[in-house]
Design a protein around this motif. Structure first.
Motif, PDB file in Angstrom:
ATOM      1  N   LYS A   1       0.404  -1.058  -0.616  1.00 12.11           N
ATOM      2  CA  LYS A   1       0.461  -0.040   0.237  1.00 12.11           C
ATOM      3  C   LYS A   1       1.028   1.414  -0.227  1.00 12.11           C
ATOM      4  O   LYS A   1       0.489   2.267  -0.160  1.00 12.11           O
ATOM      5  CB  LYS A   1      -0.564  -0.052   1.187  1.00 12.11           C
ATOM      6  CG  LYS A   1      -0.390   0.555   2.669  1.00 12.11           C
ATOM      7  CD  LYS A   1      -1.460  -0.015   3.655  1.00 12.11           C
ATOM      8  CE  LYS A   1      -0.735   0.150   5.557  1.00 12.11           C
ATOM      9  NZ  LYS A   1      -1.476   0.288   6.473  1.00 12.11           N
ATOM     10  N   TYR A   2       2.046   1.130  -0.023  1.00 12.99           N
ATOM     11  CA  TYR A   2       3.046   2.029   0.467  1.00 12.99           C
ATOM     12  C   TYR A   2       3.586   2.870  -0.842  1.00 12.99           C
ATOM     13  O   TYR A   2       3.854   3.343  -1.055  1.00 12.99           O
ATOM     14  CB  TYR A   2       4.128   2.451   1.744  1.00 12.99           C
ATOM     15  CG  TYR A   2       3.958   2.150   2.583  1.00 12.99           C
ATOM     16  CD1 TYR A   2       3.152   2.586   3.669  1.00 12.99           C
ATOM     17  CD2 TYR A   2       3.437   0.352   3.006  1.00 12.99           C
ATOM     18  CE1 TYR A   2       2.725   2.541   4.805  1.00 12.99           C
ATOM     19  CE2 TYR A   2       3.472   0.544   4.822  1.00 12.99           C
ATOM     20  CZ  TYR A   2       2.925   1.055   5.574  1.00 12.99           C
ATOM     21  OH  TYR A   2       2.570  -0.033   6.641  1.00 12.99           O
TER      22      TYR A   2
ATOM     23  N   SER B   1      -6.712  -4.425  -3.255  1.00  8.70           N
ATOM     24  CA  SER B   1      -7.595  -4.561  -2.013  1.00  8.70           C
ATOM     25  C   SER B   1      -8.150  -4.758  -1.702  1.00  8.70           C
ATOM     26  O   SER B   1      -8.902  -6.051  -0.699  1.00  8.70           O
ATOM     27  CB  SER B   1      -7.778  -3.212  -1.255  1.00  8.70           C
ATOM     28  OG  SER B   1      -6.708  -2.433  -1.664  1.00  8.70           O
TER      29      SER B   1
ATOM     30  N   SER C   1       0.462   4.463  -2.913  1.00  3.14           N
ATOM     31  CA  SER C   1      -0.310   5.743  -1.954  1.00  3.14           C
ATOM     32  C   SER C   1       1.171   6.274  -2.899  1.00  3.14           C
ATOM     33  O   SER C   1       0.869   7.652  -2.843  1.00  3.14           O
ATOM     34  CB  SER C   1       0.806   5.658  -0.432  1.00  3.14           C
ATOM     35  OG  SER C   1      -0.389   5.269  -0.686  1.00  3.14           O
TER      36      SER C   1
ATOM     37  N   PHE D   1      -5.417   0.687  -7.081  1.00  8.73           N
ATOM     38  CA  PHE D   1      -4.538   0.197  -5.178  1.00  8.73           C
ATOM     39  C   PHE D   1      -6.182  -0.499  -5.008  1.00  8.73           C
ATOM     40  O   PHE D   1      -6.290  -1.498  -3.980  1.00  8.73           O
ATOM     41  CB  PHE D   1      -5.114   1.317  -4.643  1.00  8.73           C
ATOM     42  CG  PHE D   1      -4.780   0.988  -3.459  1.00  8.73           C
ATOM     43  CD1 PHE D   1      -3.533   1.066  -2.465  1.00  8.73           C
ATOM     44  CD2 PHE D   1      -5.694   1.548  -2.465  1.00  8.73           C
ATOM     45  CE1 PHE D   1      -3.481   0.633  -0.994  1.00  8.73           C
ATOM     46  CE2 PHE D   1      -5.926   1.409  -0.946  1.00  8.73           C
ATOM     47  CZ  PHE D   1      -4.499   0.960  -0.580  1.00  8.73           C
TER      48      PHE D   1
END
Length: 229
Positions: free
Chosen positions: A81-82, A227, A85, A223
Motif C-alpha cells: 500500500k505504501y 485491496s 500511495s 490500489f
C-alpha cells in the motif's frame, strides 16, 4: 531555459524514439519534462520513481533534454500500500501540476512524504496533508474554518462543498454533507478521530475530482483492485 543541478524525482517515464525516454521530473522548480538519451543504459536504470536525484537540463520550450543525472542517496523502498500511495502522489503531480511552475515548499513536502511512508502505520493523514498542500500550491485551497460567505463554522453545523463558494452551511444533514466539528479538526490537522479521516478523504475526493475533470486516477484503481483481492 538552462538549469544548474536540481534535486529531482522521476514521476513518470515512457519510451521515446529508438533509445531515449520521455521523463517527467519533479524538482523545486516545478515539473520538468525532458528527453533522457540512452535510456536503456545504466543512466536509464537510475531514472526511476522514488530515487533521489540531481539533474541538469538544457533546452528551450516545454521539452528539455537531460544533460546530466546522478543519484544522491539510496531509493525510498516502498512496497504494498505504501508503493501505491507513492504512485498516487506521483499521478496527482503529473495530472495537476503545470510545467515549470516553481514550488519548493511542495517539493520538500513530497520528499518528506516519501521518507515517512515506509514507517507510517497510518498513511491516510499523510495523504490528506499532501493533497491539501497541493491544492494550496495550485491556488485551489479554501477555508476550513469559515464558509465562502465568511461565516465561522459551527461544530454542530452541517456543510457542503461547492466549487464556486467553498463550504456552505445547510439547515440539516443530507447526503454528502460534513459536520462542522470534522472540518474544524481538519483545519488543525487533528487526525485522532476515524470520522475526521473518513470525512477528509471524502472531501478531498470531491475537490480533486473537479480539478481532474472527472477523469479517474489509475493509481487509485490499481490500489482498489489489489485491496479487493
Amino acid at each position: 531555459m538552462n538549469y544548474t543541478f536540481l534535486q529531482a524525482f522521476v514521476l513518470h517515464s515512457k519510451p521515446y524514439k529508438e533509445s531515449s525516454a520521455l521523463v517527467d521530473f519533479f524538482t523545486p522548480e516545478g515539473r520538468v519534462r525532458a528527453v533522457l538519451r540512452k535510456a536503456r543504459s545504466k543512466v536509464g536504470s537510475i531514472a526511476r520513481p522514488f530515487m533521489p536525484l540531481t539533474v541538469s537540463f538544457v533546452g528551450k520550450g516545454d521539452l528539455k533534454t537531460v544533460r546530466q543525472i546522478e543519484t544522491t542517496s539510496n531509493p525510498f523502498l516502498l512496497n504494498g500500500k505504501y508503493l501505491f500511495s507513492g504512485l498516487y502522489l506521483n499521478e496527482l503531480l503529473i495530472r495537476l501540476l503545470p510545467l515549470e511552475d516553481a514550488c519548493p515548499t511542495l517539493f520538500n513536502y513530497y520528499q518528506q512524504a516519501l521518507q515517512q511512508l515506509p514507517s507510517q502505520t497510518a498513511i491516510e493523514p499523510l495523504l490528506r496533508g499532501f493533497e491539501w498542500q497541493l491544492l494550496n500550491e495550485l491556488g485551489y485551497s479554501f477555508s476550513l474554518t469559515e464558509t465562502g460567505d465568511g461565516e465561522p463554522l459551527w461544530p454542530d453545523g452541517f456543510y457542503i462543498f461547492t466549487p464556486e463558494n467553498g463550504l456552505q452551511r445547510i439547515p440539516q444533514l443530507q447526503s454528502g454533507a460534513f459536520y462542522g466539528r470534522d472540518l474544524l479538526a481538519m483545519s488543525e490537522a487533528d487526525w485522532s478521530s476515524a470520522t475526521v479521516l473518513s470525512s477528509a478523504k471524502r472531501l478531498m475526493r470531491q475537490v480533486l475530482a473537479i480539478h481532474l475533470q472527472g477523469k479517474p486516477l489509475i493509481s487509485r484503481q490499481l490500489f482498489n483492485s489489489i485491496s479487493s483481492d
